[in-house]
Design an enzyme around this catalytic site. Structure first.
Site, PDB file in Angstrom:
ATOM      1  N   CYS A 105      -2.069  -1.691  -7.279  1.00 21.04           N
ATOM      2  CA  CYS A 105      -0.835  -1.029  -6.849  1.00 21.04           C
ATOM      3  C   CYS A 105       0.407  -1.914  -7.026  1.00 21.04           C
ATOM      4  CB  CYS A 105      -1.003  -0.520  -5.422  1.00 21.04           C
ATOM      5  SG  CYS A 105       0.065   0.883  -5.068  1.00 21.04           S
ATOM      6  N   HIS A 162      -6.727   1.863  -3.863  1.00 17.30           N
ATOM      7  CA  HIS A 162      -7.087   1.075  -2.689  1.00 17.30           C
ATOM      8  C   HIS A 162      -8.408   1.640  -2.182  1.00 17.30           C
ATOM      9  CE1 HIS A 162      -2.941  -0.516  -2.244  1.00 17.30           C
ATOM     10  NE2 HIS A 162      -2.561   0.681  -2.620  1.00 17.30           N
TER      11      HIS A 162
HETATM   12  N1  GLN Z   1       5.803  -0.412  -3.546  1.00 20.68           N
HETATM   13  C1  GLN Z   1       5.035   0.148  -4.633  1.00 20.68           C
HETATM   14  C2  GLN Z   1       5.275   1.634  -4.793  1.00 20.68           C
HETATM   15  O1  GLN Z   1       5.595   2.311  -3.847  1.00 20.68           O
HETATM   16  C3  GLN Z   1       3.570  -0.150  -4.446  1.00 20.68           C
HETATM   17  C4  GLN Z   1       2.962   0.534  -3.250  1.00 20.68           C
HETATM   18  C5  GLN Z   1       1.594  -0.009  -2.870  1.00 20.68           C
HETATM   19  O2  GLN Z   1       1.233  -1.117  -3.263  1.00 20.68           O
HETATM   20  N2  GLN Z   1       0.846   0.745  -2.081  1.00 20.68           N
HETATM   21  O3  GLN Z   1       5.100   2.143  -5.867  1.00 20.68           O
END
Ligand code: GLN
EC number: 6.3.5.13
Length: 255
Positions: free
Chosen positions: A95, A192
Protein backbone atom coordinates in the site's frame (compact mmCIF):
# COMPACT_ATOMS: atom_id res chain seq x y z
CA UNK A 1 19.35 -14.48 16.52
CA UNK A 2 22.31 -13.04 14.71
CA UNK A 3 24.67 -15.11 12.64
CA UNK A 4 26.65 -14.38 9.50
CA UNK A 5 24.55 -16.83 7.50
CA UNK A 6 21.13 -15.79 8.82
CA UNK A 7 18.51 -14.48 6.46
CA UNK A 8 18.27 -10.78 7.34
CA UNK A 9 14.78 -9.30 7.14
CA UNK A 10 14.37 -5.57 7.75
CA UNK A 11 11.05 -3.88 8.38
CA UNK A 12 11.53 -0.27 7.32
CA UNK A 13 9.96 2.42 9.52
CA UNK A 14 7.36 0.49 11.55
CA UNK A 15 6.90 3.70 13.55
CA UNK A 16 5.44 5.41 10.44
CA UNK A 17 4.24 2.61 8.19
CA UNK A 18 2.18 -0.13 9.83
CA UNK A 19 -1.55 -0.52 9.27
CA UNK A 20 -4.11 -3.35 9.41
CA UNK A 21 -1.78 -5.97 10.81
CA UNK A 22 1.13 -5.40 8.42
CA UNK A 23 3.52 -6.47 11.21
CA UNK A 24 2.26 -9.96 10.49
CA UNK A 25 4.20 -9.94 7.21
CA UNK A 26 7.46 -9.89 9.17
CA UNK A 27 6.27 -12.60 11.57
CA UNK A 28 5.00 -14.89 8.82
CA UNK A 29 8.10 -14.54 6.68
CA UNK A 30 10.46 -15.19 9.59
CA UNK A 31 8.47 -18.14 10.90
CA UNK A 32 8.12 -19.82 7.50
CA UNK A 33 11.88 -19.53 7.03
CA UNK A 34 12.64 -20.93 10.50
CA UNK A 35 10.26 -23.86 9.97
CA UNK A 36 12.42 -24.77 6.94
CA UNK A 37 15.55 -24.62 9.09
CA UNK A 38 16.68 -21.25 7.71
CA UNK A 39 18.15 -19.07 10.47
CA UNK A 40 16.59 -15.61 10.47
CA UNK A 41 17.56 -12.24 11.86
CA UNK A 42 14.77 -9.65 11.94
CA UNK A 43 15.33 -5.93 12.40
CA UNK A 44 12.87 -3.09 12.85
CA UNK A 45 14.48 0.09 11.58
CA UNK A 46 12.80 3.20 12.88
CA UNK A 47 12.68 6.63 11.29
CA UNK A 48 15.60 7.96 13.34
CA UNK A 49 17.85 5.05 12.35
CA UNK A 50 19.87 4.45 9.19
CA UNK A 51 18.48 1.81 6.84
CA UNK A 52 21.09 -0.97 6.66
CA UNK A 53 22.23 -1.87 3.18
CA UNK A 54 23.25 -5.49 3.71
CA UNK A 55 19.94 -7.22 4.49
CA UNK A 56 18.28 -9.78 2.23
CA UNK A 57 14.64 -8.72 2.44
CA UNK A 58 13.08 -5.31 3.12
CA UNK A 59 9.44 -4.95 4.14
CA UNK A 60 7.49 -1.74 3.71
CA UNK A 61 3.97 -1.40 5.04
CA UNK A 62 0.92 0.81 4.72
CA UNK A 63 0.36 4.25 6.21
CA UNK A 64 -1.80 7.32 6.19
CA UNK A 65 -0.83 10.22 3.93
CA UNK A 66 1.11 12.30 6.49
CA UNK A 67 3.38 9.50 7.76
CA UNK A 68 3.78 8.31 4.18
CA UNK A 69 5.17 11.68 3.03
CA UNK A 70 7.50 11.80 6.03
CA UNK A 71 8.69 8.26 5.32
CA UNK A 72 9.40 9.21 1.70
CA UNK A 73 11.43 12.24 2.75
CA UNK A 74 13.49 10.19 5.25
CA UNK A 75 14.03 7.26 2.92
CA UNK A 76 15.17 9.53 0.09
CA UNK A 77 17.60 11.32 2.40
CA UNK A 78 18.86 8.01 3.81
CA UNK A 79 19.53 6.28 0.48
CA UNK A 80 20.03 2.89 2.17
CA UNK A 81 17.12 1.12 0.54
CA UNK A 82 18.27 2.15 -2.94
CA UNK A 83 21.78 0.83 -2.24
CA UNK A 84 20.34 -2.42 -0.88
CA UNK A 85 18.21 -2.92 -4.01
CA UNK A 86 21.21 -2.16 -6.22
CA UNK A 87 22.99 -4.98 -4.36
CA UNK A 88 20.12 -7.38 -5.10
CA UNK A 89 17.95 -7.08 -2.00
CA UNK A 90 14.33 -8.19 -2.19
CA UNK A 91 11.50 -5.76 -1.45
CA UNK A 92 7.98 -6.66 -0.33
CA UNK A 93 5.91 -3.47 -0.17
CA UNK A 94 2.30 -2.93 0.86
CA UNK A 95 0.00 0.00 0.00
CA UNK A 96 1.76 3.24 1.09
CA UNK A 97 5.04 1.32 0.95
CA UNK A 98 4.14 0.10 -2.55
CA UNK A 99 3.40 3.66 -3.70
CA UNK A 100 6.65 4.90 -2.11
CA UNK A 101 8.91 2.68 -4.19
CA UNK A 102 7.52 4.17 -7.42
CA UNK A 103 8.54 7.47 -9.02
CA UNK A 104 5.74 9.62 -7.57
CA UNK A 105 2.71 9.32 -5.33
CA UNK A 106 -0.17 11.59 -4.35
CA UNK A 107 -0.96 12.72 -0.83
CA UNK A 108 -2.56 15.71 0.80
CA UNK A 109 -3.52 17.28 -2.50
CA UNK A 110 -0.20 17.09 -4.33
CA UNK A 111 2.37 14.78 -5.88
CA UNK A 112 5.47 13.71 -3.92
CA UNK A 113 8.67 12.13 -5.16
CA UNK A 114 8.98 8.44 -4.41
CA UNK A 115 12.16 6.37 -4.29
CA UNK A 116 11.85 5.49 -8.01
CA UNK A 117 13.12 1.96 -7.42
CA UNK A 118 10.57 0.28 -9.68
CA UNK A 119 8.69 1.27 -12.82
CA UNK A 120 5.42 2.51 -11.35
CA UNK A 121 3.78 5.74 -10.23
CA UNK A 122 0.70 6.61 -8.24
CA UNK A 123 -1.86 9.39 -8.29
CA UNK A 124 -5.22 9.88 -6.62
CA UNK A 125 -8.38 8.00 -7.58
CA UNK A 126 -11.95 9.28 -7.77
CA UNK A 127 -12.86 7.60 -4.46
CA UNK A 128 -11.31 5.63 -1.62
CA UNK A 129 -10.95 1.92 -2.24
CA UNK A 130 -12.01 0.17 0.95
CA UNK A 131 -12.87 -3.49 1.39
CA UNK A 132 -11.93 -6.94 0.24
CA UNK A 133 -9.51 -7.40 -2.63
CA UNK A 134 -9.17 -10.66 -4.55
CA UNK A 135 -8.04 -11.89 -7.93
CA UNK A 136 -5.96 -14.43 -9.83
CA UNK A 137 -2.20 -13.94 -9.66
CA UNK A 138 -0.03 -13.58 -12.79
CA UNK A 139 0.18 -17.18 -14.09
CA UNK A 140 3.94 -16.79 -14.48
CA UNK A 141 4.22 -16.86 -10.68
CA UNK A 142 2.10 -20.04 -10.34
CA UNK A 143 0.48 -18.86 -7.10
CA UNK A 144 -3.07 -19.28 -5.83
CA UNK A 145 -5.68 -16.53 -5.83
CA UNK A 146 -4.56 -13.33 -4.07
CA UNK A 147 -6.79 -12.22 -1.20
CA UNK A 148 -6.52 -9.22 1.11
CA UNK A 149 -8.09 -6.09 2.51
CA UNK A 150 -7.52 -2.70 0.88
CA UNK A 151 -7.94 0.88 2.08
CA UNK A 152 -6.33 3.53 -0.10
CA UNK A 153 -7.07 6.70 -2.02
CA UNK A 154 -4.20 6.27 -4.48
CA UNK A 155 -4.22 4.54 -7.86
CA UNK A 156 -1.09 3.00 -9.32
CA UNK A 157 0.09 2.90 -12.92
CA UNK A 158 2.64 0.37 -14.08
CA UNK A 159 5.39 0.86 -16.63
CA UNK A 160 6.93 -1.89 -18.77
CA UNK A 161 9.56 -2.64 -16.11
CA UNK A 162 7.06 -4.44 -13.88
CA UNK A 163 4.11 -6.78 -14.38
CA UNK A 164 0.76 -6.72 -12.57
CA UNK A 165 0.78 -9.08 -9.60
CA UNK A 166 -2.87 -10.02 -10.16
CA UNK A 167 -6.00 -9.14 -12.07
CA UNK A 168 -8.86 -7.82 -9.98
CA UNK A 169 -11.99 -9.91 -9.43
CA UNK A 170 -13.13 -8.12 -6.28
CA UNK A 171 -12.03 -4.65 -5.18
CA UNK A 172 -9.90 -1.98 -6.87
CA UNK A 173 -6.16 -2.65 -6.46
CA UNK A 174 -4.14 -0.48 -8.85
CA UNK A 175 -7.01 0.80 -10.96
CA UNK A 176 -9.95 -1.62 -10.85
CA UNK A 177 -8.31 -3.84 -13.47
CA UNK A 178 -4.97 -4.96 -12.07
CA UNK A 179 -3.57 -5.26 -8.57
CA UNK A 180 -0.01 -4.84 -7.38
CA UNK A 181 3.20 -5.24 -9.31
CA UNK A 182 6.15 -7.57 -9.46
CA UNK A 183 9.48 -8.15 -11.05
CA UNK A 184 12.10 -10.64 -9.88
CA UNK A 185 13.01 -9.52 -6.36
CA UNK A 186 10.08 -7.14 -5.91
CA UNK A 187 6.45 -7.51 -4.94
CA UNK A 188 4.16 -4.56 -4.39
CA UNK A 189 0.53 -4.97 -3.38
CA UNK A 190 -2.43 -3.08 -1.97
CA UNK A 191 -3.33 -6.15 0.10
CA UNK A 192 -3.30 -5.91 3.87
CA UNK A 193 -4.70 -8.61 6.03
CA UNK A 194 -1.74 -9.09 6.54
CA UNK A 195 -0.97 -10.09 2.97
CA UNK A 196 1.49 -12.85 3.82
CA UNK A 197 -0.88 -14.47 6.30
CA UNK A 198 -3.71 -14.53 3.78
CA UNK A 199 -1.31 -15.51 1.00
CA UNK A 200 1.40 -17.73 2.49
CA UNK A 201 2.42 -18.91 -0.99
CA UNK A 202 3.46 -15.32 -1.63
CA UNK A 203 5.63 -15.47 1.49
CA UNK A 204 7.21 -18.63 0.13
CA UNK A 205 7.91 -16.93 -3.20
CA UNK A 206 9.81 -14.19 -1.33
CA UNK A 207 11.68 -16.86 0.62
CA UNK A 208 12.58 -18.79 -2.52
CA UNK A 209 13.98 -15.60 -4.04
CA UNK A 210 15.83 -14.77 -0.83
CA UNK A 211 17.32 -18.22 -0.28
CA UNK A 212 17.89 -19.11 -3.93
CA UNK A 213 16.03 -22.37 -3.36
CA UNK A 214 13.87 -23.68 -6.21
CA UNK A 215 11.37 -25.22 -3.83
CA UNK A 216 10.56 -25.19 -0.13
CA UNK A 217 9.28 -27.99 2.01
CA UNK A 218 5.46 -27.70 2.33
CA UNK A 219 4.10 -26.56 5.69
CA UNK A 220 0.84 -27.23 7.48
CA UNK A 221 -1.24 -24.30 6.23
CA UNK A 222 -4.52 -25.33 7.87
CA UNK A 223 -4.96 -22.00 9.63
CA UNK A 224 -3.99 -19.92 6.64
CA UNK A 225 -6.51 -21.88 4.58
CA UNK A 226 -9.22 -21.35 7.19
CA UNK A 227 -8.61 -17.59 7.07
CA UNK A 228 -8.57 -17.51 3.27
CA UNK A 229 -11.66 -19.62 2.95
CA UNK A 230 -13.58 -17.64 5.53
CA UNK A 231 -12.94 -14.37 3.67
CA UNK A 232 -13.58 -15.82 0.22
CA UNK A 233 -16.74 -17.58 1.37
CA UNK A 234 -17.99 -14.30 2.81
CA UNK A 235 -17.38 -12.64 -0.56
CA UNK A 236 -19.17 -15.40 -2.45
CA UNK A 237 -22.09 -15.11 0.00
CA UNK A 238 -22.34 -11.42 -0.91
CA UNK A 239 -22.65 -12.38 -4.56
CA UNK A 240 -19.10 -11.38 -5.47
CA UNK A 241 -17.45 -13.06 -8.38
CA UNK A 242 -14.77 -15.10 -6.63
CA UNK A 243 -12.74 -17.25 -9.00
CA UNK A 244 -11.69 -20.78 -8.05
CA UNK A 245 -8.47 -21.39 -6.16
CA UNK A 246 -9.65 -20.96 -2.61
CA UNK A 247 -7.21 -23.24 -0.94
CA UNK A 248 -3.68 -21.99 -1.17
CA UNK A 249 -1.93 -25.15 -0.08
CA UNK A 250 -0.83 -27.90 -2.40
CA UNK A 251 2.38 -28.54 -4.26
CA UNK A 252 4.86 -25.75 -3.72
CA UNK A 253 5.49 -23.98 -7.01
CA UNK A 254 9.01 -23.97 -8.31
CA UNK A 255 8.96 -20.92 -10.57
N1 GLN B 1 -1.99 6.89 1.99
C1 GLN B 1 -2.09 5.97 0.88
C2 GLN B 1 -3.42 6.08 0.16
O1 GLN B 1 -4.40 6.45 0.75
C3 GLN B 1 -1.84 4.56 1.34
C4 GLN B 1 -2.89 4.03 2.28
C5 GLN B 1 -2.49 2.76 3.00
O2 GLN B 1 -1.30 2.44 3.08
N2 GLN B 1 -3.46 2.04 3.55
O3 GLN B 1 -3.49 5.75 -1.00
Amino acid sequence: MSTESALRIVWVYPDLLSTYGDRGNLLILAQRARLRGVPVQTEEVRTDQAIPTGADVYLLAGGEDAPQTLAAERMLADGGLRRAVEHGAIVFAVCAGYQLVGSTFAARGRQYAGLDLYDLSSDRGPSRAVGELAGPVDPELALPLLTGFENHGGRTHLGPGVRPLATVSVGVGNDGQTEGAWTKGFIGTYAHGPALSRNPALADLVLRWATGRDSLEPLDDTWHDKLRNERLTALAARGKNVPPGRRQSGPVATS
